[in-house]
Design an enzyme around this catalytic site. Structure first.
Site, short mmCIF file in Angstrom:
data_model
loop_
_atom_site.label_atom_id
_atom_site.label_comp_id
_atom_site.label_asym_id
_atom_site.label_seq_id
_atom_site.Cartn_x
_atom_site.Cartn_y
_atom_site.Cartn_z
N HIS A 166 13.40 1.64 53.81
CA HIS A 166 14.19 2.74 53.24
C HIS A 166 13.20 3.72 52.61
O HIS A 166 12.58 3.42 51.59
CB HIS A 166 15.14 2.17 52.18
CG HIS A 166 15.87 3.21 51.38
ND1 HIS A 166 17.21 3.48 51.58
CD2 HIS A 166 15.46 4.04 50.40
CE1 HIS A 166 17.60 4.43 50.73
NE2 HIS A 166 16.55 4.79 50.01
N HIS A 208 17.59 4.63 58.56
CA HIS A 208 18.56 5.73 58.42
C HIS A 208 17.93 7.12 58.18
O HIS A 208 18.08 7.73 57.12
CB HIS A 208 19.58 5.44 57.33
CG HIS A 208 19.02 4.81 56.07
ND1 HIS A 208 17.93 5.29 55.39
CD2 HIS A 208 19.42 3.71 55.39
CE1 HIS A 208 17.70 4.54 54.34
NE2 HIS A 208 18.59 3.57 54.32
N ARG A 248 27.66 -8.03 51.97
CA ARG A 248 27.99 -8.23 50.55
C ARG A 248 28.09 -9.68 50.10
O ARG A 248 28.14 -9.94 48.91
CB ARG A 248 29.30 -7.51 50.19
CG ARG A 248 29.33 -6.03 50.48
CD ARG A 248 28.20 -5.27 49.83
NE ARG A 248 28.38 -3.82 49.87
CZ ARG A 248 27.40 -2.95 49.71
NH1 ARG A 248 26.16 -3.37 49.52
NH2 ARG A 248 27.64 -1.66 49.75
N HIS A 274 32.48 -0.55 49.68
CA HIS A 274 32.72 -0.52 48.24
C HIS A 274 34.22 -0.57 48.01
O HIS A 274 35.00 -0.02 48.79
CB HIS A 274 32.15 0.75 47.60
CG HIS A 274 30.66 0.85 47.68
ND1 HIS A 274 29.82 0.00 47.00
CD2 HIS A 274 29.84 1.71 48.35
CE1 HIS A 274 28.56 0.32 47.25
NE2 HIS A 274 28.55 1.35 48.07
N ASP A 320 15.52 -3.02 51.56
CA ASP A 320 16.82 -2.35 51.63
C ASP A 320 16.79 -1.02 50.91
O ASP A 320 15.89 -0.22 51.14
CB ASP A 320 17.90 -3.29 51.09
CG ASP A 320 19.29 -2.76 51.39
OD1 ASP A 320 19.50 -2.34 52.55
OD2 ASP A 320 20.13 -2.72 50.50
N ASP A 327 24.79 1.41 58.95
CA ASP A 327 24.52 1.29 57.52
C ASP A 327 25.83 1.00 56.79
O ASP A 327 26.11 1.56 55.72
CB ASP A 327 23.83 2.54 56.97
CG ASP A 327 23.23 2.31 55.58
OD1 ASP A 327 23.21 1.16 55.12
OD2 ASP A 327 22.80 3.30 54.95
N ASN A 359 20.65 -7.22 50.07
CA ASN A 359 21.06 -6.83 48.71
C ASN A 359 22.34 -7.54 48.29
O ASN A 359 23.36 -6.93 47.96
CB ASN A 359 21.19 -5.31 48.58
CG ASN A 359 22.26 -4.74 49.49
OD1 ASN A 359 22.59 -5.31 50.53
ND2 ASN A 359 22.82 -3.61 49.10
N HIS A 411 25.64 -4.14 55.57
CA HIS A 411 25.72 -4.82 54.28
C HIS A 411 27.02 -5.62 54.27
O HIS A 411 28.10 -5.03 54.25
CB HIS A 411 25.71 -3.81 53.13
CG HIS A 411 24.53 -2.89 53.16
ND1 HIS A 411 23.38 -3.14 52.45
CD2 HIS A 411 24.31 -1.74 53.83
CE1 HIS A 411 22.50 -2.17 52.67
NE2 HIS A 411 23.04 -1.31 53.51
#
Length: 420
Positions: free
Chosen positions: A178, A231, A61, A308, A151, A304, A91, A59
């Site tokens: 997922h 995952h 972002r 954050h 996702d 994965d 995402n 990801h």
């Protein structure tokens, strides 16, 4: 332009590598041949020679959440972690469900890292990732997407999943799913079991993952179409995948280093850094996954990578977002498993390079003449501490922060050009 890497170690053997025009020319026992005249020589001094890795689940972002990560910082972390290719999930904000978003990602990658790592966008399976209407997959494929996924948002409608698989297969886009039943233990915080009961936290049973994996596998068998399970975290899911492969179903699967190294006890102090989706499960699940990657039931490893910001992980456990960063750490964590005897060095090549390249039809280096000269030199003995000073991702949300790791990428080449 010719390059000769001398005295490297590859699968425990000393080797010399010759590169011409961005392609592998030969790999021979060290000292077996004299380098051609005019060849640039790089003495590896016994460093480990490995093919550039491929991460099929990251990801980045951007667009929309650049305060967590952006394409430039994510690709820098990838390069420093040994990755020559990353598949970035959809995402973002806006979601990667239109060609313009795909082209934006690819343009940012070309401008920030013109010589690599390569960025491979993954198309959104549904518009806005809402699970209601299939995204324009042909448009996204033409723009540069290499696979399709909803996702982290489970696809509830089996008929829609079927159509995405069928249409995607016609375009050469494998569905990466997922697998999580969205109604089973809605609002979960960790794995459902003895530890969640002791901590008083709402849990998600392993069956929540396995139920949807079984649905996808049955559709794949019925349609004779490939599907990829994202995952994998649970022994029950591994058992279903093993059963399906024995039947000849075209299913592949991934797991992450953290599922091979950690279990539910990482949350005993209510650490938000240990909250991830799917959740860390039991030691038995961890051991089953170790066996699955060793035997090939689970085909590949992925990070994965889910960055954050610090303030987002600093709240309470129920409010904190799920996810770990991984691009900086994955190779060292995997090397720890090699040193432990869980995996062999050749397994690392298979799990991080050959199989993801095969599954998603991406360029990969098997050190065969004509292969892309994507490789790095790795110091297997260097120790380092995971910290702000040693990591390149914008975010540091990982349960391995502050730990001493073994093994570090020292130099990286893509198509024969040295990145660092």
């Amino acid at each position: 332009m010719r390059l000769c890497i001398k005295n490297a170690r590859h699968l425990e053997a000393p080797v010399d590598l010759l590169v011409t025009g961005g392609k592998i020319t030969t790999m021979t026992p060290a000292g077996h041949h004299t380098p051609p005249e005019g060849c640039e020589i790089f003495d590896a001094h016994g460093l480990v020679l490995m093919p550039s890795l491929i991460d099929a689940h990251v990801h980045l972002r951007e667009p929309g959440f650049e305060y967590k990560e952006d394409v430039a910082s994510g690709l820098e972390a990838a390069a420093r972690g040994g990755f020559g290719g990353v598949m970035c999930m959809a995402n973002t904000k806006p979601v990667n469900d239109t060609a313009s978003v795909t082209r934006h990602m690819l343009d940012k990658a070309r401008r920030s890292h013109p010589h690599g790592p390569r960025l491979f966008p993954v198309a959104a399976a549904t518009v806005g990732l809402k699970g209601e209407m299939m995204a324009p997959l042909a448009e996204l494929k033409e723009a540069g997407c290499v696979a399709v996924s909803n996702d982290g948002r489970p696809l509830e409608n089996a008929e829609l999943v079927r159509r995405i698989m069928e249409y995607g297969a016609d375009l050469g886009l494998v569905l990466i799913d997922h697998c999580e039943d969205p109604h089973l233990a809605r609002g979960w915080i960790m794995h459902e079991g003895h530890t969640s009961g002791l901590l008083g936290l709402k849990g998600q049973p392993a069956a929540g993952e396995a139920v949807q994996a079984a649905r996808d596998i049955m559709l794949a068998e019925y349609l004779d179409i490939p599907v990829h399970i994202a995952h994998v975290s649970a022994e029950l899911t591994v058992d279903i995948i093993r059963w399906a492969k024995a039947r000849g179903v075209k299913v592949s699967a991934e797991t992450c280093p953290h599922y091979l190294l950690l279990d539910e006890h990482a949350l005993e102090n209510y650490s938000t850094q240990a909250k991830v989706s799917p959740p860390l499960r039991t030691a038995r699940d961890r051991d089953a996954l170790r066996d699955a990657v060793k035997t090939g039931v689970v085909d590949i490893l992925v990070t994965d990578h889910a960055p954050h910001a610090a303030h987002e992980k600093d709240g309470t456990l129920d409010e904190a977002p799920c996810g770990f960063t991984g691009l900086d750490l994955a190779l060292s964590l995997t090397w720890g498993l090699v040193c432990e005897g869980v995996l062999a060095e050749a397994d690392a090549h298979r799990l991080w390079c050959r199989r993801p390249g095969e599954i998603f039809a991406l360029p990969w280096n098997g050190f065969i003449p004509g292969d892309p000269a994507d490789f790095f030199l790795f110091d297997p003995d260097e120790t380092w501490v995971a910290s702000r000073e040693t990591m390149y991702s914008k975010s540091l949300n990982t349960p391995f922060l502050g730990q001493t790791l073994r093994g570090r990428v020292k130099h990286h080449w893509m198509e024969g050009k040295q990145l660092f």
